[in-house]
Design an enzyme around this catalytic site. Structure first.
Site, mmCIF file in Angstrom:
data_model
loop_
_atom_site.group_PDB
_atom_site.id
_atom_site.type_symbol
_atom_site.label_atom_id
_atom_site.label_comp_id
_atom_site.label_asym_id
_atom_site.label_seq_id
_atom_site.Cartn_x
_atom_site.Cartn_y
_atom_site.Cartn_z
ATOM 1 N N GLU A 1 0.789 -4.601 3.146
ATOM 2 C CA GLU A 1 1.615 -5.089 2.967
ATOM 3 C C GLU A 1 1.997 -6.676 3.567
ATOM 4 O OE1 GLU A 1 3.679 -2.010 -0.110
ATOM 5 O OE2 GLU A 1 4.600 -2.364 1.659
ATOM 6 N N GLU B 1 -2.215 1.397 -4.189
ATOM 7 C CA GLU B 1 -0.857 2.195 -4.166
ATOM 8 C C GLU B 1 -0.199 2.115 -5.155
ATOM 9 O OE1 GLU B 1 1.959 1.740 -0.677
ATOM 10 O OE2 GLU B 1 0.404 1.179 0.597
#
Length: 702
Positions: A186, A338
């Site tokens: 991320e 995810e």
């Protein structure tokens, strides 16, 4: 004479610049037969989970992997937070345990994606090299024990990140069961360090971009408030409100810094890994704005992103916008690497998704172009900040109820994968997103009620219901495939961008501009021509003045009747063939009876300007007018409210994904007989309860 420290910083900045240039060119890929997201030798649709073998005894691995295989999962992402296990002390690497985990997964037909562990540096690193820790805006240095605390502009940190990525690639770059790599995690939420090292790199970047202080001062109008710079070293990192040119310069540097940080690791991997192993990163969907995703994703094989609902339930438009925006970054299918396993632990209310909602969410992903969905995570960690986050397996090692639903969906993926082989989303409608325009508006909103996402979502909802597919793309790509292109708030329209948009219109496209369009140039400075700037002449109209509204005002015309709220622009037609589609009602006197929406034919196409935030009814009327005028029609035909239709196109024809997001059961009449793939029957009608899914094929029986 340059000091040793400054010389080192200059050389480091030069290395970053070289890496950045490589990042710009590395995105070019050879022509492929199918989407790069569909891996040779694997199913076209994949499902997996994020697995952390380093957190568990090895004698448990076999049980976990057997359970994954029984649940029809075929991908696992591992190692992205295992730096301290792989390099327990500086320069001593331990990969044998990782090798055993990969071999165990291979035995159960589970392909491995390796994550570089650079979002979570080990304690020995941050203690020995405290300069690798990020410094916040207030001068406070991050402490060890969380994540995203490394400094992306630290040369030492980059050196150590490159080394761990390279050592991993040396060991696993030719591993048959490693299909790809994920860079970082991320992207450290794109947080930056506000220390001298970062500031000096920023100054070097500005020098490279502007060439001279005279040019910088001119573009930023630094004579305002005595901001003129006489030396590059005088330029600060902006904190809070500052000169708009400086703020845009810093935000561009943030993208530059993270892109070169990413390239540093790509280079480390590519030097040792086989070309078949992809490289991606896990992004965070539409609205995660610290970096320009069009820039940072160029060198990646494909885009992956992390899809979480948080509080509440799946909203087809909100989720669809993120899917379409992520797909639009490289105009290719994507992975959801995810996704929410029922519940999270960080939302205001961590409610669970309803029964059937997780399956609907997975098929919604596929309909919008996802070829892989992975759940975060497989099993609860026994401690750590995310210990009560949702999972597929409980702390006792036994399945949670959701695993059954995930397994059902994974089996459907496996059973129907042939239908989706080599398929892509193809749209007739595009919406334009521009990170720099979003930044610039948010810095000077003029009214705290101006919500760019709400405006985009309103238009998206109205248009997608009709078109049944939308691409969200950069304004600087080729738009020739689209019949209709909508730009909700394209604030920055420099002359070169305007010329490309005019070319699209003259060649037969319909361009629709929303409010605030074309006020500024590429340096975030006001243009010396009225909105929409360089597009005013082909539009045959211009904005005389803009107004932040205290309350909504009535408006009516060809598009229907409704209200304009939050923001309104007084339009003046300048060409006799410019047509007014909507007029303001009684308001502040300035706007009363004045044009709110203007359209004009140009070449073989049309350009339209919408000068306000329209109510839902007016948006619906505008969407119907735009699609009809542009020749856009739904691929499947009209469907009841609450039913979302997505289409993927491939060598075997069209595959449609239908999902009922409404509460009531709905019947959908099909325009022609189709093959219902989930129950293997031919039909001209499907009935769907809430979160019900139908997969329909027009091609041969698959």
């Amino acid at each position: 004479m340059v000091s040793g420290r400054k010389s080192g910083l200059w050389f480091g900045a030069l290395l970053i610049a070289v890496a950045f240039l490589l990042a710009q060119t590395a995105g070019a890929k050879s022509v492929e037969q199918g989407p790069p997201t569909q891996l040779a030798g694997h199913n076209a649709l994949l499902m997996g989970a994020d697995w952390y073998p380093e957190q568990w005894p090895e004698d448990r691995w076999e049980t976990d992997l057997r359970m994954m295989e029984e649940a029809h999962l075929n991908v696992a992402r591992i190692a992205e937070f295992a730096w301290s296990t792989m390099e327990p002390e500086e320069g001593r690497f331990q990969f044998d345990w990782l090798e055993r985990a990969i071999r165990a997964a291979e035995k159960h037909h589970i392909a491995i994606v390796l994550g570089t562990p650079t979002a979570g540096p080990p304690a020995w690193l941050t203690q020995k090299y405290p300069g690798t820790l990020r410094v916040d805006e207030n001068g406070k240095r991050a402490v060890h024990g969380n994540r995203a605390h490394g400094s992306v502009t630290s040369f030492k940190y980059r050196e150590l990140c490159h080394r761990i990525a390279e050592e991993m690639a040396k060991r696993f770059g030719h591993d048959a069961n490693v299909v790809g790599w994920q860079i970082d995690n991320e992207y450290g939420y794109a947080l930056m360090s506000y220390n001298d090292e970062a500031r000096q790199q920023f100054q070097q970047w500005l020098k490279s971009k502007y060439k001279s202080l005279q040019a910088l001062n001119e573009h930023w109008t630094t004579s305002y408030w005595s901001q003129t710079y006489d030396n590059w070293e005088e330029i600060p990192i902006p904190v809070g409100e500052n000169n708009p040119g400086l703020m845009l310069g810093w935000q561009r540097f943030v993208t530059y810094a993270w892109t070169s940080y990413q390239q540093n690791q790509i280079d480390a991997i590519r030097g040792h890994a086989e070309a078949r192993q992809f490289i991606t990163g896990n992004f965070m969907g539409y609205g995660f704005d610290p970096i320009d995703h069009f820039v940072i994703t160029k060198p990646l094989t494909f885009v992956a992103w992390d899809d979480y609902v948080g509080s509440g339930h799946l909203d087809a438009d909100t989720n669809g916008i993120s899917h379409d925006a992520m797909r639009g970054l490289k105009r290719e299918n994507f992975w959801v690497i995810e996704t929410q396993p029922g519940t999270v632990n960080w939302a205001p209310v961590n409610n669970s998704l309803s029964k059937g909602e997780t399956r609907a969410m997975a098929w919604h992903d596929v309909g919008h172009g996802a070829d892989e969905i992975s759940y975060w995570q497989w099993r609860s960690a026994l401690s750590g900040q995310e210990e009560i986050h949702g999972t597929l397996v409980a702390p006792d090692g036994k399945p949670v109820p959701l695993l059954e639903e995930v397994a059902q969906t994974a089996k459907e993926f496996a059973d129907l994968q042939a239908a989706f082989h080599d398929t892509r989303v193809i749209s007739e409608v595009a919406m334009l997103q521009d990170y720099e325009s979003r930044w610039a508006i948010n810095w000077q909103k003029h009214t705290d009620k101006y919500d760019q996402f709400a405006i985009l979502k309103s238009w998206y909802h109205g248009l997608r219901k009709i078109s049944q597919s939308i691409d969200i793309v950069s304004p600087d790509v080729s738009l020739e495939q689209y019949k209709l292109v909508v730009a909700p708030d394209l604030y920055l329209i420099p002359e070169e961008r305007a010329q490309r948009l005019v070319e699209y219109v003259k060649n037969g496209g319909h361009l629709v501009l929303g409010p605030r369009s074309g006020l500024k140039d590429e340096f975030n400075a006001l243009l010396t021509i009225r909105q929409p700037g360089f597009l005013a002449e082909p539009l045959g109209a211009q904005v005389e003045q803009y107004y932040a509204l205290e309350k909504a005002m009535p408006s009516s015309g060809t598009l229907g009747s409704g209200e304009v709220s939050v923001w309104a622009e007084l339009l003046k037609t300048t060409a006799p063939d410019a047509e007014v589609l909507l007029r303001f009602g009684k308001s502040n006197g300035w706007l009363d009876g004045q044009p709110a929406v203007v359209t004009r034919k140009a070449g073989r196409g049309r350009i339209t300007y919408i000068g306000g935030v329209l109510s839902d009814g007016l948006v619906e009327g505008a969407a119907q007018w735009m699609t009809k005028t542009s020749g856009v029609a739904p691929a499947l035909g009209p469907v009841p409210d609450g039913i979302e239709v997505s289409r993927r196109v491939g060598p075997n024809g069209n595959v449609f994904v239908l999902i009922n997001f409404g509460e009531a059961t709905k019947s959908v009449a099909l325009p022609r007989e189709m093959q219902s793939l989930l129950d293997q029957r031919k039909t001209k009608e499907v009935q769907l309860s809430q979160y019900g899914v139908a997969i329909l094929s027009e091609g041969k029986k698959l």
